[in-house]
Structures are given as structure tokens and as C-alpha cells.
Design a protein around this motif. Structure first.
Motif, mmCIF file in Angstrom:
data_model
loop_
_atom_site.group_PDB
_atom_site.id
_atom_site.type_symbol
_atom_site.label_atom_id
_atom_site.label_comp_id
_atom_site.label_asym_id
_atom_site.label_seq_id
_atom_site.Cartn_x
_atom_site.Cartn_y
_atom_site.Cartn_z
ATOM 1 N N THR A 128 -32.651 23.365 -1.009
ATOM 2 C CA THR A 128 -33.917 22.896 -1.558
ATOM 3 C C THR A 128 -33.952 21.371 -1.522
ATOM 4 N N THR A 129 -35.170 20.858 -1.468
ATOM 5 C CA THR A 129 -35.364 19.410 -1.583
ATOM 6 C C THR A 129 -35.959 19.075 -2.953
ATOM 7 N N ASP A 130 -36.087 20.085 -3.793
ATOM 8 C CA ASP A 130 -36.649 19.907 -5.129
ATOM 9 C C ASP A 130 -35.561 19.391 -6.071
ATOM 10 N N ALA A 131 -35.618 18.109 -6.367
ATOM 11 C CA ALA A 131 -34.599 17.468 -7.195
ATOM 12 C C ALA A 131 -34.624 17.977 -8.640
ATOM 13 N N GLU A 132 -35.801 18.349 -9.146
ATOM 14 C CA GLU A 132 -35.873 18.865 -10.519
ATOM 15 C C GLU A 132 -35.133 20.188 -10.660
ATOM 16 N N LYS A 133 -35.334 21.097 -9.708
ATOM 17 C CA LYS A 133 -34.599 22.366 -9.730
ATOM 18 C C LYS A 133 -33.098 22.108 -9.647
ATOM 19 N N SER A 134 -32.743 21.163 -8.809
ATOM 20 C CA SER A 134 -31.339 20.802 -8.648
ATOM 21 C C SER A 134 -30.764 20.269 -9.956
ATOM 22 N N ILE A 156 -24.873 18.385 -3.161
ATOM 23 C CA ILE A 156 -26.054 17.522 -3.085
ATOM 24 C C ILE A 156 -25.839 16.471 -2.004
ATOM 25 N N VAL A 157 -26.901 16.215 -1.266
ATOM 26 C CA VAL A 157 -26.946 15.061 -0.361
ATOM 27 C C VAL A 157 -27.889 14.060 -1.009
ATOM 28 N N ILE A 158 -27.386 12.852 -1.218
ATOM 29 C CA ILE A 158 -28.186 11.767 -1.796
ATOM 30 C C ILE A 158 -28.140 10.600 -0.812
ATOM 31 N N THR A 159 -29.301 10.051 -0.516
ATOM 32 C CA THR A 159 -29.384 9.036 0.524
ATOM 33 C C THR A 159 -30.048 7.763 -0.001
ATOM 34 N N SER A 160 -29.479 6.644 0.415
ATOM 35 C CA SER A 160 -30.051 5.343 0.038
ATOM 36 C C SER A 160 -31.125 4.936 1.040
ATOM 37 N N GLN A 161 -31.902 3.921 0.648
ATOM 38 C CA GLN A 161 -32.982 3.412 1.496
ATOM 39 C C GLN A 161 -32.468 2.876 2.835
ATOM 40 N N CYS A 162 -31.217 2.430 2.876
ATOM 41 C CA CYS A 162 -30.686 1.807 4.091
ATOM 42 C C CYS A 162 -30.153 2.820 5.102
ATOM 43 N N SER A 163 -30.344 4.101 4.843
ATOM 44 C CA SER A 163 -29.866 5.143 5.746
ATOM 45 C C SER A 163 -31.046 5.943 6.291
ATOM 46 N N SER A 164 -30.903 6.424 7.502
ATOM 47 C CA SER A 164 -31.992 7.202 8.108
ATOM 48 C C SER A 164 -31.851 8.702 7.836
ATOM 49 N N GLU A 165 -30.841 9.088 7.088
ATOM 50 C CA GLU A 165 -30.604 10.506 6.784
ATOM 51 C C GLU A 165 -31.682 11.049 5.844
ATOM 52 N N VAL A 166 -31.681 12.382 5.667
ATOM 53 C CA VAL A 166 -32.650 13.021 4.773
ATOM 54 C C VAL A 166 -32.489 12.450 3.360
ATOM 55 N N PRO A 167 -33.595 12.290 2.631
ATOM 56 C CA PRO A 167 -33.533 11.665 1.305
ATOM 57 C C PRO A 167 -32.701 12.459 0.282
ATOM 58 N N PHE A 168 -32.872 13.785 0.293
ATOM 59 C CA PHE A 168 -32.224 14.590 -0.751
ATOM 60 C C PHE A 168 -32.137 16.034 -0.284
ATOM 61 N N ARG A 169 -31.019 16.669 -0.555
ATOM 62 C CA ARG A 169 -30.845 18.107 -0.315
ATOM 63 C C ARG A 169 -29.924 18.648 -1.398
ATOM 64 N N PHE A 170 -30.229 19.847 -1.841
ATOM 65 C CA PHE A 170 -29.348 20.555 -2.772
ATOM 66 C C PHE A 170 -29.004 21.898 -2.144
ATOM 67 N N TYR A 171 -27.718 22.178 -2.043
ATOM 68 C CA TYR A 171 -27.234 23.426 -1.453
ATOM 69 C C TYR A 171 -26.587 24.264 -2.558
ATOM 70 N N LYS A 172 -26.953 25.538 -2.572
ATOM 71 C CA LYS A 172 -26.274 26.456 -3.485
ATOM 72 C C LYS A 172 -26.216 27.823 -2.820
ATOM 73 N N ASN A 173 -24.987 28.245 -2.538
ATOM 74 C CA ASN A 173 -24.763 29.557 -1.923
ATOM 75 C C ASN A 173 -25.694 29.809 -0.742
ATOM 76 N N HIS A 174 -25.712 28.910 0.192
ATOM 77 C CA HIS A 174 -26.471 29.013 1.448
ATOM 78 C C HIS A 174 -27.983 28.868 1.272
ATOM 79 N N LEU A 175 -28.439 28.540 0.081
ATOM 80 C CA LEU A 175 -29.850 28.221 -0.125
ATOM 81 C C LEU A 175 -29.976 26.709 -0.166
#
Length: 191
Positions: free
Chosen positions: A79-85, A58-77
Motif C-alpha cells: 500500500t501507499t497509504d501511510a495512515e493505514k501503515s 516500509i520504503v521511505i524516500t527523501s526529496q533528493c531521491s527519484s525512488e517511490v515516495p512511500f510503500r508499506f509491505y505486509k505479507n505480500h500486500l
């Protein structure tokens, strides 16, 4: 993957992080709170850099960073869907979970660094640039040249001391060829 970082240390860090940073996605807070309250899961959590190389992360980002807000990686897939994650995390608590936190000056934050682990999935040459490879080759070429030249000069001196004209001429020719061959190589630039 066993880790020298205790579940309690990870828990303390997550609590500190949640207290000091506002996250770009509120679901990220839910996920971190869920992890906080499940010791079995905490044991399987690893804070790393470059989570995109991990089998599950998982990539989790705070408000003070310009990076993507959220990413979930699983076996090369990805998603930005936090609920699925969240459901994947909840249903697979025995699998290692790698977390990358993006926040201002994270690389300088001693608390974060204290829970960071080396990412075992980052390719060996990931941090080596093309320029680095070129410089390394030039340095290696120069080192080999210097070594060969030093040995030839030593052997030439020995041939002179022994008045061995044939060996002197042979080695002098080799030295000239070596210098000519190296002279055609790009030179190392002093910086």
C-alpha cells in the motif's frame, strides 16, 4: 530477530536523518517520529535494503531521491497509504519492522551503513544475473578441464617413463577427447 544495533543507535540515526533530509511524504516524518518515541518498537526496527522481500516493511524516500515516495509491505500486500501503515505499526509493536530509506548516496553514507542490517529475506540468487551464471559455468568448466588435462598429462608422462605403450595410447586418446569436448565449449573472454 535480535540485532546487535542498539535502540539508542537507531534513535540517534533517525534523529540525524530527519534533521538532514526532507521526505517526499509528510506522513513518513510522523511514522519515524512515532518510532523514535517508542523504545519497544525501536528494538523491533531493522534498517535493510530491498524491503520488498520482508514480511513487514516500509520504503521511505527523501526529496533528493527519484525512488517511490512511500510503500508499506505486509505479507505480500503493498500500500501507499501511510495512515493505514501507521495504524499497523501502532497496533503491532511487537512485530519486526524493516525500513528501507532512499536518499542521495545512501549506499555511501557511513551513518546509514552503521545501522544497516543484512536482509534475511532476500533470495540467495537475487543479486546473481544471468550473465553471472553463464560466466560462473564457463569458469567451472574451464577449471574442471584444466584439472583433468593436468592429471592426464601427468599420467601420460608416467606412461612414457615406464615405456607403457598401451596406457600411453589410452591416455592420449582420452586427452584428445577431452580437448575436443572442451574445444566445442564457448571460451572465457578475458576482460
Amino acid at each position: 530477530m535480535d540485532t546487535p544495533i542498539s535502540a539508542q543507535d537507531k534513535k540517534n540515526f533517525i534523529q540525524w536523518f530527519l534533521k538532514h533530509y526532507q521526505l517526499k511524504k509528510r506522513e513518513s516524518v510522523w511514522i519515524l517520529n512515532y518510532i523514535l518515541n517508542h523504545n519497544q518498537l525501536l528494538k523491533k526496527v531493522h534498517f535493510v535494503r530491498d524491503v520488498k522481500f520482508c514480511p513487514r516493511g516500509i520504503v521511505i524516500t527523501s526529496q533528493c531521491s527519484s525512488e517511490v515516495p512511500f510503500r508499506f509491505y505486509k505479507n505480500h500486500l503493498v500500500t501507499t497509504d501511510a495512515e493505514k501503515s501507521f495504524h499497523d505499526i501502532r497496533l503491532n509493536q511487537d512485530e519486526d519492522l524493516y525500513i528501507q530509506l532512499n536518499f542521495s548516496k545512501s549506499h555511501q553514507n557511513s551513518y546509514y551503513v552503521s545501522v544497516l542490517e543484512e536482509n534475511p529475506f532476500v533470495p540467495d540468487d537475487y543479486f546473481v544475473t544471468k550473465k553471472d551464471k553463464i560466466l560462473a559455468k564457463k569458469l567451472l568448466d574451464k577449471t574442471v578441464f584444466d584439472y583433468k588435462k593436468k592429471n592426464l598429462l601427468r599420467d601420460i608422462d608416467r606412461a612414457l617413463d615406464e615405456l607403457d605403450q598401451d596406457t600411453f595410447l589410452k591416455l592420449s586418446k582420452e586427452l584428445n577427447e577431452l580437448e575436443l569436448a572442451y574445444g566445442n565449449q564457448p571460451k572465457l573472454q578475458k576482460q
